[in-house]
Design an enzyme around this catalytic site. Sequence first.
Site, short mmCIF file in Angstrom:
data_model
loop_
_atom_site.label_atom_id
_atom_site.label_comp_id
_atom_site.label_asym_id
_atom_site.label_seq_id
_atom_site.Cartn_x
_atom_site.Cartn_y
_atom_site.Cartn_z
N GLU A 104 0.87 -1.17 0.00
CA GLU A 104 0.00 0.00 0.00
C GLU A 104 0.90 1.22 0.00
O GLU A 104 2.03 1.18 0.51
CB GLU A 104 -0.96 0.01 1.18
CG GLU A 104 -0.31 0.20 2.52
CD GLU A 104 -1.32 0.20 3.66
OE1 GLU A 104 -2.24 -0.64 3.65
OE2 GLU A 104 -1.15 1.02 4.56
N TYR A 116 6.22 1.52 -8.92
CA TYR A 116 5.44 0.28 -8.80
C TYR A 116 4.75 -0.06 -10.12
O TYR A 116 4.76 -1.22 -10.55
CB TYR A 116 4.42 0.39 -7.67
CG TYR A 116 5.02 0.64 -6.31
CD1 TYR A 116 6.23 0.06 -5.92
CD2 TYR A 116 4.40 1.47 -5.39
CE1 TYR A 116 6.78 0.30 -4.68
CE2 TYR A 116 4.94 1.71 -4.13
CZ TYR A 116 6.14 1.12 -3.78
OH TYR A 116 6.68 1.36 -2.55
#
Length: 148
Positions: A104, A116
């Site tokens: 997260e 990411y």
Amino acid sequence: MATSISPLEVADCEVLHAIEQQAHSHPWSLPTIQSCFGGLYHNIGLYEANEIVGFAIVQQVIDEATLMDICVSPACQGKGYGKQLLKQVLEQAQHRGVKIMMLEVRASNQAAIALYLKLGFTETYRREGYYPTESGREDAIMMELTLT
């Protein structure tokens, strides 16, 4: 400058905490970092000139892993160290039989989100108002990557 990546030990926690304090607006406490060592955790440090300048904390349960924290000292950011750490995390996870890596990230952390996405993670969910900020709250973006 040459870097290396090695496993971390509980004795490294003070250094990790110092980096965490410099790099994050709402850093983890020393006891929280210390609690992330043991059987379920796989923690690595990135070293420059034999000094820890970045680290990653991963928790693995069977074939699922969560990137709990990844952090690079502000003085060493912009050198590709975060990408180097994350690639090593993913490679090691594959060797341990991990099928899915989860994480997260704060919605405001655009540099991390871009990294990411570049490495194949996809957004799976948003936790609205999850993280505290100086002026309120912000969303947590949940992301995952299937490893093959």
